[in-house]
Each structure stands twice: as C-alpha cells, then as structure tokens.
Design a protein around this motif. Structure first.
Motif, PDB file in Angstrom:
ATOM      1  N   UNK A  58     -15.339  12.503  12.339  1.00  0.00           N
ATOM      2  CA  UNK A  58     -14.880  11.487  13.424  1.00  0.00           C
ATOM      3  C   UNK A  58     -14.771  10.720  12.709  1.00  0.00           C
ATOM      4  N   UNK A  59     -15.362  10.147  12.272  1.00  0.00           N
ATOM      5  CA  UNK A  59     -15.564   8.874  11.479  1.00  0.00           C
ATOM      6  C   UNK A  59     -15.019   8.409   9.948  1.00  0.00           C
ATOM      7  N   UNK A  60     -14.468   9.658  10.256  1.00  0.00           N
ATOM      8  CA  UNK A  60     -13.900   9.051   8.675  1.00  0.00           C
ATOM      9  C   UNK A  60     -12.339   8.348   8.660  1.00  0.00           C
ATOM     10  N   UNK A  61     -12.143   7.443   7.476  1.00  0.00           N
ATOM     11  CA  UNK A  61     -11.226   6.480   7.138  1.00  0.00           C
ATOM     12  C   UNK A  61      -9.804   8.122   6.590  1.00  0.00           C
ATOM     13  N   UNK A  62      -8.837   7.944   7.428  1.00  0.00           N
ATOM     14  CA  UNK A  62      -7.991   8.548   6.838  1.00  0.00           C
ATOM     15  C   UNK A  62      -7.085   7.642   6.373  1.00  0.00           C
ATOM     16  N   UNK A  63      -6.058   8.791   4.820  1.00  0.00           N
ATOM     17  CA  UNK A  63      -5.879   8.281   3.796  1.00  0.00           C
ATOM     18  C   UNK A  63      -4.776   9.083   4.139  1.00  0.00           C
ATOM     19  N   UNK A  64      -3.499   7.861   3.007  1.00  0.00           N
ATOM     20  CA  UNK A  64      -1.766   8.957   2.790  1.00  0.00           C
ATOM     21  C   UNK A  64      -2.160  10.294   1.953  1.00  0.00           C
ATOM     22  N   UNK A  65      -1.944  10.723   2.032  1.00  0.00           N
ATOM     23  CA  UNK A  65      -1.789  12.400   1.168  1.00  0.00           C
ATOM     24  C   UNK A  65      -0.547  11.836  -0.153  1.00  0.00           C
ATOM     25  N   UNK A  66       0.335  11.965  -0.050  1.00  0.00           N
ATOM     26  CA  UNK A  66       1.575  11.203  -0.421  1.00  0.00           C
ATOM     27  C   UNK A  66       2.858   9.787   0.020  1.00  0.00           C
ATOM     28  N   UNK A  67       2.795   9.246  -1.165  1.00  0.00           N
ATOM     29  CA  UNK A  67       4.190   8.232  -0.220  1.00  0.00           C
ATOM     30  C   UNK A  67       4.541   7.370  -1.312  1.00  0.00           C
ATOM     31  N   UNK A  68       5.934   6.854  -0.879  1.00  0.00           N
ATOM     32  CA  UNK A  68       6.403   6.301  -2.785  1.00  0.00           C
ATOM     33  C   UNK A  68       7.485   5.622  -1.456  1.00  0.00           C
ATOM     34  N   UNK A  69       6.792   3.757  -2.541  1.00  0.00           N
ATOM     35  CA  UNK A  69       7.732   2.612  -1.412  1.00  0.00           C
ATOM     36  C   UNK A  69       8.416   2.058  -2.738  1.00  0.00           C
ATOM     37  N   UNK A  70       9.877   1.568  -2.153  1.00  0.00           N
ATOM     38  CA  UNK A  70       9.744   0.548  -2.985  1.00  0.00           C
ATOM     39  C   UNK A  70      11.277  -0.736  -2.466  1.00  0.00           C
ATOM     40  N   UNK A  71      11.446  -2.230  -3.301  1.00  0.00           N
ATOM     41  CA  UNK A  71      12.418  -2.476  -2.184  1.00  0.00           C
ATOM     42  C   UNK A  71      12.051  -4.103  -3.546  1.00  0.00           C
ATOM     43  N   UNK A  72      12.831  -5.094  -2.185  1.00  0.00           N
ATOM     44  CA  UNK A  72      12.644  -6.078  -2.810  1.00  0.00           C
ATOM     45  C   UNK A  72      12.179  -7.488  -2.517  1.00  0.00           C
ATOM     46  N   UNK A  73      11.450  -7.892  -3.432  1.00  0.00           N
ATOM     47  CA  UNK A  73      10.554  -9.165  -3.126  1.00  0.00           C
ATOM     48  C   UNK A  73      11.097 -10.341  -2.725  1.00  0.00           C
ATOM     49  N   UNK A  74      10.989 -11.435  -1.928  1.00  0.00           N
ATOM     50  CA  UNK A  74      12.069 -12.009  -0.850  1.00  0.00           C
ATOM     51  C   UNK A  74      12.144 -12.917  -1.822  1.00  0.00           C
ATOM     52  N   UNK A  75      13.190 -13.677  -2.338  1.00  0.00           N
ATOM     53  CA  UNK A  75      13.090 -15.429  -2.699  1.00  0.00           C
ATOM     54  C   UNK A  75      12.538 -15.042  -3.918  1.00  0.00           C
ATOM     55  N   UNK A  76      13.028 -13.793  -4.688  1.00  0.00           N
ATOM     56  CA  UNK A  76      12.118 -13.851  -6.511  1.00  0.00           C
ATOM     57  C   UNK A  76      13.172 -12.907  -6.730  1.00  0.00           C
ATOM     58  N   UNK A  77      14.259 -11.703  -6.154  1.00  0.00           N
ATOM     59  CA  UNK A  77      14.624 -11.395  -6.957  1.00  0.00           C
ATOM     60  C   UNK A  77      14.037 -10.347  -6.964  1.00  0.00           C
ATOM     61  N   UNK A  78      11.955  -9.795  -7.709  1.00  0.00           N
ATOM     62  CA  UNK A  78      12.279  -9.077  -8.262  1.00  0.00           C
ATOM     63  C   UNK A  78      11.929  -7.660  -7.669  1.00  0.00           C
ATOM     64  N   UNK A  79      12.015  -6.461  -8.424  1.00  0.00           N
ATOM     65  CA  UNK A  79      11.353  -5.164  -7.550  1.00  0.00           C
ATOM     66  C   UNK A  79      10.176  -5.030  -7.700  1.00  0.00           C
ATOM     67  N   UNK A  80       9.272  -4.564  -6.293  1.00  0.00           N
ATOM     68  CA  UNK A  80       8.194  -3.935  -6.268  1.00  0.00           C
ATOM     69  C   UNK A  80       8.466  -2.595  -5.925  1.00  0.00           C
ATOM     70  N   UNK A  81       7.384  -1.632  -6.632  1.00  0.00           N
ATOM     71  CA  UNK A  81       7.331  -0.518  -5.774  1.00  0.00           C
ATOM     72  C   UNK A  81       5.888   0.128  -6.181  1.00  0.00           C
ATOM     73  N   UNK A  82       5.586   0.649  -5.124  1.00  0.00           N
ATOM     74  CA  UNK A  82       3.911   1.544  -4.687  1.00  0.00           C
ATOM     75  C   UNK A  82       3.580   3.040  -4.287  1.00  0.00           C
ATOM     76  N   UNK A  83       3.337   3.304  -5.097  1.00  0.00           N
ATOM     77  CA  UNK A  83       2.686   4.668  -5.016  1.00  0.00           C
ATOM     78  C   UNK A  83       1.517   5.188  -4.190  1.00  0.00           C
TER      79      UNK A  83
END
Length: 229
Positions: A58-83
């Motif tokens: 009941x107290x164990x922290x929940x963790x995401x099993x699988x997810x992928x994110x990707x988008x633009x960095x504001x004011x920079x033009x770069x991209x960032x990806x997170x898995x």
C-alpha cells in the motif's frame, strides 16, 4: 430442672438460626447493590481508533511500466525525448548542434533525470494527462517543455561504433508532424569531433545508416535503456 434443659437448648438454637437467616437475607441485597455500583462507576473500555498499519504494497511508490514522450523545447527549437521502462528513465535533448543525454527515474508521476556527461544538466517533469511537462537545463541554460506521449516510429534512437579508434555516438529524436511525415533532429560525434548525421528512414528507423563512412545500426530505446542505467 433436668427436663427444661433440652427445651431451652432447642429454643436457643431456633433463635440463632432465625437470626442467621435474617442476616443472610439483609446481606445479599446489599452485596448485589455494591457490585452494581462498582460496575456503574468503572470507566468504559475504549476501542482503539488507530488505523491498521499499511502494508508495504500500500505504501510502495507507483512506477510507470512503459511510456515514451517527445516534443519541442520552448524558446530553443530543440527537441526532447523521454522514455520510461519500469520506473527507469532516460532522456535526450538535441537541437542539431548541442546534445545531452540524461538518466534517472520516475516515481508517482515525478521525473528526475541528471546529465550522463554533465551532472549539472537536469530534466525535471511531472507526468500526467498524456504528457510530460517540466524543464530541461543544459550548458547553464534552462528551458520549459511540454512533450506528449508518442508511439513508434516516433521516439528516441541511438547508434554507437568505433571510427578511426574513436567512439562514435549518434542520437536521433523522431516526432510525427501533424501536417504529415516526421520531423527529425540528431547529432553524431566521434570523440569530440562533430560529424554529419543522416536522417533515419521513418518506415524502418532501425535500418543501417552511414555516418562518416561507417555503417551503424540505430537502436530504438528498448535496445539500450538498461545499458544507460
């Protein structure tokens, strides 16, 4: 005189028995009344209101099993990806000239990553609503970003090799373009020397490509996330 003796003795015994019976009758209600008063005066037993201790599950922290994110960095033009895979997370920032790899963890929707080559670089984000939203710091500068969830072929890719005795590393971020096709950004280095980097084939992003005359095999994130931890 001898005849009156037994009579007197019997009479005395009867009187004594009668007296004992009366005393017993008087004493019994008194004892019952005393016991009742004692019970009434005793403080009530309070039930414990403390909640049971939560179990480890009941107290164990929940963790995401699988997810992928990707988008633009504001004011920079770069991209960032997170898995993320089972709470382990990596990220990649790239604008075609500057790049930074990150590693760390996710727990209860909070993401904390540190730079692989420079611990001063960081990514902090909150995950929810189908996106990662936070900030990235690279080279002493800091930008906000919002990165929605993505599905392949969008996402993060990497290739490594040895070129002329130097370790070649290449990274790509591929993001679907709402107007059709895919937008890509990447960078390749052999040691400290930056190299030209080819585009990946969006239909088959892990197909071999040539970097500075060397054929390399890009991997999607599932092929190297454990290695980066």
């Amino acid at each position: 005189m001898s005849r009156l003796g037994p009579v007197i003795t019997l009479a005395a015994g009867a009187v004594l028995a009668l007296g004992l019976g009366v005393a017993s009758t008087i004493a019994t209600p008194a004892a019952e009344e005393t016991a009742a008063n004692t019970a009434a005066e005793a403080p009530p037993v309070e039930e414990s209101s403390a909640a049971p201790s939560p179990s480890p599950s009941q107290t164990a922290a929940k963790k995401i099993a699988k997810a992928d994110y990707g988008g633009r960095v504001e004011g920079n033009g770069a991209l960032i990806a997170i898995s993320i895979r089972n709470g382990k997370a990596i990220g990649y920032f790239c604008d075609g000239r500057t790049e930074a790899w990150f590693k760390g963890s996710e727990s209860d929707g909070e993401l904390q990553l540190k730079g692989v080559a420079n611990a001063g670089s960081k990514v902090t984000a909150e995950l929810g609503g189908g996106r990662a939203e936070g900030w990235v710091s690279v080279g002493g500068r800091k930008w906000d970003f919002t990165a929605p969830t993505v599905v392949k072929p969008s996402g993060l890719y990497r290739a490594t090799a040895i070129v002329r005795g130097a370790r070649l590393r290449a990274g790509w971020i591929m993001i679907k373009n709402p107007n059709g096709g895919y937008y890509q950004v990447g960078a390749a280095f052999a040691g400290e020397e930056q190299l030209d980097i080819p585009q990946l084939d969006s239909a088959q992003p892990t197909a071999p490509v040539t970097v500075d005359g060397t054929t390399v095999n890009p991997e999607d994130v599932d092929g190297f996330i454990e290695e980066m931890q």
